[in-house]
Design a protein around this motif. Sequence first.
Motif, PDB file in Angstrom:
ATOM      1  N   ALA A   1      36.018  41.763  40.878  1.00  0.00           N
ATOM      2  CA  ALA A   1      37.145  41.716  41.801  1.00  0.00           C
ATOM      3  C   ALA A   1      37.329  43.045  42.516  1.00  0.00           C
ATOM      4  O   ALA A   1      37.600  43.084  43.731  1.00  0.00           O
TER       5      ALA A   1
ATOM      6  N   ALA B   1      35.566  33.342  44.256  1.00  0.00           N
ATOM      7  CA  ALA B   1      36.211  33.566  42.963  1.00  0.00           C
ATOM      8  C   ALA B   1      35.883  32.446  41.986  1.00  0.00           C
ATOM      9  O   ALA B   1      35.638  32.692  40.795  1.00  0.00           O
TER      10      ALA B   1
ATOM     11  N   LEU C   1      40.855  36.702  38.980  1.00  0.00           N
ATOM     12  CA  LEU C   1      40.417  37.026  40.333  1.00  0.00           C
ATOM     13  C   LEU C   1      41.494  36.679  41.350  1.00  0.00           C
ATOM     14  O   LEU C   1      41.723  37.419  42.312  1.00  0.00           O
TER      15      LEU C   1
ATOM     16  N   CYS D   1      34.922  40.147  35.201  1.00  0.00           N
ATOM     17  CA  CYS D   1      35.601  39.576  36.370  1.00  0.00           C
ATOM     18  C   CYS D   1      36.421  40.622  37.109  1.00  0.00           C
ATOM     19  O   CYS D   1      36.477  40.629  38.347  1.00  0.00           O
TER      20      CYS D   1
ATOM     21  N   LEU E   1      36.549  41.944  46.223  1.00  0.00           N
ATOM     22  CA  LEU E   1      37.801  41.618  46.908  1.00  0.00           C
ATOM     23  C   LEU E   1      38.394  42.795  47.665  1.00  0.00           C
ATOM     24  O   LEU E   1      39.537  42.738  48.115  1.00  0.00           O
TER      25      LEU E   1
ATOM     26  N   ALA F   1      46.493  40.778  38.051  1.00  0.00           N
ATOM     27  CA  ALA F   1      45.353  40.107  37.423  1.00  0.00           C
ATOM     28  C   ALA F   1      45.555  40.019  35.920  1.00  0.00           C
ATOM     29  O   ALA F   1      45.302  38.972  35.300  1.00  0.00           O
TER      30      ALA F   1
ATOM     31  N   TYR G   1      44.124  39.334  41.036  1.00  0.00           N
ATOM     32  CA  TYR G   1      43.685  40.576  41.684  1.00  0.00           C
ATOM     33  C   TYR G   1      43.868  40.472  43.193  1.00  0.00           C
ATOM     34  O   TYR G   1      44.309  41.425  43.844  1.00  0.00           O
TER      35      TYR G   1
END
Length: 346
Positions: free
Chosen positions: A98, A222, A239, A94, A102, A250, A242
């Motif tokens: 991210a 997410a 997520l 994850c 992201l 996170a 983050y």
Amino acid sequence: MASVPLTTVLREWGRIGALGFGGPPAHVALLRDLTVERRQWIDQREFEDAFAACNLLPGPASTQMSIYCAQRVAGRTGALVGGLAFILPGLIVCLVIAAVALQGTPPAAVDAFGMGAAAAVVAVVAQAGLKLIDPRRGLPYVIAGVLGAALTGPYVVAILLAAGLCELGRHKLLSVAWPALIWLAAKVGALSYGGGYVIIPLMYGDAVEAHGWLTEQAFANAVAYGQITPGPVTHTVALVGYGAGGLAPALVATAVAFAPSFAFIMLGARHFGRLRTSPNARAFLDGAGPAAAGAILGAAVPLLTAIDVTWQWFVLAAAAVALLLRVPPLAVLVGGALAGVATTLF
């Protein structure tokens, strides 16, 4: 009690954490195969009783079950090792997602992958909510369950009352991002009854509306990433963390969200028999179950509003049909993600 080396716990629980695609049913099946069927460390009846007790606790039941099994075969140190080994593989995946998805301008294929999965997850979430509804019980049964919990479960009432009071004062008390993020993670870990999908409405208001850590589309992505990665769905909180500020938030959000599960098992496992047969706990869940179904169905609404590209509606429709045809939710999510990637090729 079996005496299993910590190296064995680290290896076996880590394997389950890395291969545990498909959510709680898959995790529990893998734990049962390991501890009951192949190694015979735990009796079948004890395993089932422990899982029933975990379902009476807030937070991710499959994570709690992994901690319980590890504690049962290797003590409290084993509980820490096994629980972390189960959680960390999916968390690492994850965090990598991210870091890529992201960022300010993610690659087109990565963005489309998330958008496709996010469209499919609307149907998956809606199905999860509908499965929790039992029309045979009716409104009087739901009301009786809520009243039963209120009259005979003072501990549960105290938790919910405290949560409500904190929520009323949240805007005054949590004026900076760190307290707000910690409060969000605490709600996810200590106040979520009804399965992993309940965390979606718990996170949406803070992550999207109150603090703007994620856009609606990024939040929907997410949620989808939390479904298609191995391990517990609660990884979605990483997520969100983050998005709030990078790697450190996170990790903190993840630690806060999972800490209650370790505490519940390591300190309270010896009371599982009493909890499972408690009419107070049963009455609370009888009322909390329908409420959880409503929360999950409500969570599908903001996920639906994140759909703003025409092809996503076709993915959603195809996902709904696939679920009606009993295609596994994980396959539906992966299919939606791949459909999104395919749109970048034309």
